[in-house]
Design a protein around this motif. Structure first.
Motif, PDB file in Angstrom:
ATOM      1  N   ARG A  20     -33.503 -31.576  23.701  1.00  0.00           N
ATOM      2  CA  ARG A  20     -32.179 -31.971  24.173  1.00  0.00           C
ATOM      3  C   ARG A  20     -31.866 -31.353  25.535  1.00  0.00           C
ATOM      4  O   ARG A  20     -31.270 -31.983  26.407  1.00  0.00           O
ATOM      5  N   GLU A  21     -32.281 -30.104  25.720  1.00  0.00           N
ATOM      6  CA  GLU A  21     -32.020 -29.415  26.981  1.00  0.00           C
ATOM      7  C   GLU A  21     -32.696 -30.122  28.153  1.00  0.00           C
ATOM      8  O   GLU A  21     -32.097 -30.321  29.204  1.00  0.00           O
ATOM      9  N   ALA A  22     -33.956 -30.486  27.965  1.00  0.00           N
ATOM     10  CA  ALA A  22     -34.683 -31.185  29.030  1.00  0.00           C
ATOM     11  C   ALA A  22     -34.098 -32.576  29.255  1.00  0.00           C
ATOM     12  O   ALA A  22     -33.974 -33.018  30.401  1.00  0.00           O
ATOM     13  N   ASP A  23     -33.714 -33.253  28.180  1.00  0.00           N
ATOM     14  CA  ASP A  23     -33.085 -34.565  28.321  1.00  0.00           C
ATOM     15  C   ASP A  23     -31.808 -34.467  29.142  1.00  0.00           C
ATOM     16  O   ASP A  23     -31.553 -35.303  30.013  1.00  0.00           O
ATOM     17  N   MET A  24     -31.004 -33.449  28.874  1.00  0.00           N
ATOM     18  CA  MET A  24     -29.743 -33.277  29.597  1.00  0.00           C
ATOM     19  C   MET A  24     -29.992 -32.948  31.062  1.00  0.00           C
ATOM     20  O   MET A  24     -29.336 -33.506  31.954  1.00  0.00           O
ATOM     21  N   LEU A  25     -30.926 -32.053  31.323  1.00  0.00           N
ATOM     22  CA  LEU A  25     -31.179 -31.633  32.695  1.00  0.00           C
ATOM     23  C   LEU A  25     -31.850 -32.748  33.499  1.00  0.00           C
ATOM     24  O   LEU A  25     -31.332 -33.171  34.539  1.00  0.00           O
ATOM     25  N   ILE A  26     -32.959 -33.243  33.027  1.00  0.00           N
ATOM     26  CA  ILE A  26     -33.733 -34.222  33.789  1.00  0.00           C
ATOM     27  C   ILE A  26     -33.050 -35.592  33.761  1.00  0.00           C
ATOM     28  O   ILE A  26     -32.940 -36.266  34.783  1.00  0.00           O
ATOM     29  N   GLY A  27     -32.560 -35.987  32.596  1.00  0.00           N
ATOM     30  CA  GLY A  27     -31.843 -37.255  32.501  1.00  0.00           C
ATOM     31  C   GLY A  27     -30.538 -37.234  33.283  1.00  0.00           C
ATOM     32  O   GLY A  27     -30.192 -38.212  33.950  1.00  0.00           O
ATOM     33  N   GLY A  28     -29.820 -36.130  33.213  1.00  0.00           N
ATOM     34  CA  GLY A  28     -28.581 -36.000  33.978  1.00  0.00           C
ATOM     35  C   GLY A  28     -28.841 -36.054  35.471  1.00  0.00           C
ATOM     36  O   GLY A  28     -28.072 -36.655  36.230  1.00  0.00           O
ATOM     37  N   PHE A  29     -29.913 -35.430  35.901  1.00  0.00           N
ATOM     38  CA  PHE A  29     -30.296 -35.469  37.310  1.00  0.00           C
ATOM     39  C   PHE A  29     -30.591 -36.906  37.735  1.00  0.00           C
ATOM     40  O   PHE A  29     -30.110 -37.375  38.775  1.00  0.00           O
ATOM     41  N   PHE A  30     -31.359 -37.606  36.923  1.00  0.00           N
ATOM     42  CA  PHE A  30     -31.665 -39.003  37.224  1.00  0.00           C
ATOM     43  C   PHE A  30     -30.382 -39.820  37.345  1.00  0.00           C
ATOM     44  O   PHE A  30     -30.198 -40.567  38.307  1.00  0.00           O
ATOM     45  N   ASP A  31     -29.497 -39.696  36.363  1.00  0.00           N
ATOM     46  CA  ASP A  31     -28.255 -40.475  36.373  1.00  0.00           C
ATOM     47  C   ASP A  31     -27.414 -40.200  37.609  1.00  0.00           C
ATOM     48  O   ASP A  31     -26.812 -41.111  38.172  1.00  0.00           O
ATOM     49  N   ALA A  32     -27.373 -38.966  38.034  1.00  0.00           N
ATOM     50  CA  ALA A  32     -26.527 -38.582  39.165  1.00  0.00           C
ATOM     51  C   ALA A  32     -27.089 -39.043  40.501  1.00  0.00           C
ATOM     52  O   ALA A  32     -26.310 -39.344  41.417  1.00  0.00           O
ATOM     53  N   TYR A  33     -28.395 -39.109  40.640  1.00  0.00           N
ATOM     54  CA  TYR A  33     -28.982 -39.314  41.961  1.00  0.00           C
ATOM     55  C   TYR A  33     -29.796 -40.585  42.161  1.00  0.00           C
ATOM     56  O   TYR A  33     -30.052 -40.964  43.295  1.00  0.00           O
ATOM     57  N   ASN A  34     -30.215 -41.259  41.111  1.00  0.00           N
ATOM     58  CA  ASN A  34     -31.163 -42.365  41.298  1.00  0.00           C
ATOM     59  C   ASN A  34     -30.636 -43.495  42.173  1.00  0.00           C
ATOM     60  O   ASN A  34     -31.401 -44.126  42.882  1.00  0.00           O
ATOM     61  N   ALA A  35     -29.351 -43.741  42.154  1.00  0.00           N
ATOM     62  CA  ALA A  35     -28.795 -44.850  42.948  1.00  0.00           C
ATOM     63  C   ALA A  35     -28.976 -44.637  44.455  1.00  0.00           C
ATOM     64  O   ALA A  35     -29.033 -45.603  45.218  1.00  0.00           O
ATOM     65  N   SER A  36     -29.104 -43.388  44.863  1.00  0.00           N
ATOM     66  CA  SER A  36     -29.233 -43.100  46.293  1.00  0.00           C
ATOM     67  C   SER A  36     -30.685 -42.930  46.744  1.00  0.00           C
ATOM     68  O   SER A  36     -30.935 -42.752  47.936  1.00  0.00           O
ATOM     69  N   TRP A  37     -31.639 -42.993  45.824  1.00  0.00           N
ATOM     70  CA  TRP A  37     -33.037 -42.780  46.175  1.00  0.00           C
ATOM     71  C   TRP A  37     -33.656 -44.002  46.838  1.00  0.00           C
ATOM     72  O   TRP A  37     -33.436 -45.137  46.423  1.00  0.00           O
ATOM     73  N   ASN A  38     -34.487 -43.730  47.831  1.00  0.00           N
ATOM     74  CA  ASN A  38     -35.301 -44.797  48.414  1.00  0.00           C
ATOM     75  C   ASN A  38     -36.625 -44.853  47.638  1.00  0.00           C
ATOM     76  O   ASN A  38     -36.825 -44.095  46.682  1.00  0.00           O
ATOM     77  N   ALA A  39     -37.510 -45.719  48.036  1.00  0.00           N
ATOM     78  CA  ALA A  39     -38.786 -45.897  47.321  1.00  0.00           C
ATOM     79  C   ALA A  39     -39.612 -44.616  47.294  1.00  0.00           C
ATOM     80  O   ALA A  39     -40.230 -44.289  46.273  1.00  0.00           O
ATOM     81  N   ASP A  40     -39.630 -43.870  48.404  1.00  0.00           N
ATOM     82  CA  ASP A  40     -40.403 -42.624  48.441  1.00  0.00           C
ATOM     83  C   ASP A  40     -39.817 -41.580  47.500  1.00  0.00           C
ATOM     84  O   ASP A  40     -40.557 -40.866  46.815  1.00  0.00           O
ATOM     85  N   GLU A  41     -38.498 -41.484  47.460  1.00  0.00           N
ATOM     86  CA  GLU A  41     -37.854 -40.510  46.569  1.00  0.00           C
ATOM     87  C   GLU A  41     -38.047 -40.896  45.111  1.00  0.00           C
ATOM     88  O   GLU A  41     -38.264 -40.034  44.256  1.00  0.00           O
ATOM     89  N   ARG A  42     -38.007 -42.177  44.835  1.00  0.00           N
ATOM     90  CA  ARG A  42     -38.260 -42.654  43.479  1.00  0.00           C
ATOM     91  C   ARG A  42     -39.690 -42.308  43.060  1.00  0.00           C
ATOM     92  O   ARG A  42     -39.926 -41.853  41.938  1.00  0.00           O
TER      93      ARG A  42
END
Length: 88
Positions: A20-42
Motif C-alpha cells: 500500500r505504501e508503494a502504491d500511494m507513493l508511486i501511484g500518487g506521484f504518477f497521478d500528480a505529474y503524468n499530465a505534464s510529462w512529455n514522451a521522454d519523461e514518460r
C-alpha cells in the motif's frame, strides 16, 4: 483515467506495486505529474518503474541516491512527497 494505452499501462504499474505504501507513493506521484510529462519523461518514468519499490521509496525519502540516469527534475519532484493523499 487516461485513454492512451501506454499511459493506462503506466498508471496500472504505478498503482499496483505490491504494498500500500508503494502504491500511494508511486501511484500518487504518477497521478500528480503524468499530465505534464512529455514522451521522454514518460519513458524515464517507465524505466524507473523497473526499479525495486524499496529503491524508489528511498530516493523519494532521500535516504539513497538515485542512479545518475534518474537524477534531475523527476526525482526532485518525487522527493517533495506533496502528492501523497493522507486521510485525516
Amino acid at each position: 483515467m487516461p485513454s492512451d494505452p501506454d499511459l493506462k499501462r503506466l498508471q496500472w504499474r504505478a498503482h499496483h506495486r505490491g504494498t500500500r505504501e508503494a502504491d500511494m507513493l508511486i501511484g500518487g506521484f504518477f497521478d500528480a505529474y503524468n499530465a505534464s510529462w512529455n514522451a521522454d519523461e514518460r519513458a524515464l518514468f517507465a524505466e524507473m518503474l523497473e526499479s525495486q519499490d524499496v529503491d524508489i521509496m528511498a530516493w523519494a525519502h532521500g535516504t539513497a541516491e538515485p542512479p545518475e540516469r534518474f537524477a534531475g527534475p523527476m526525482i526532485e519532484a518525487l522527493k517533495t512527497l506533496t502528492y501523497i493523499r493522507i486521510a485525516r
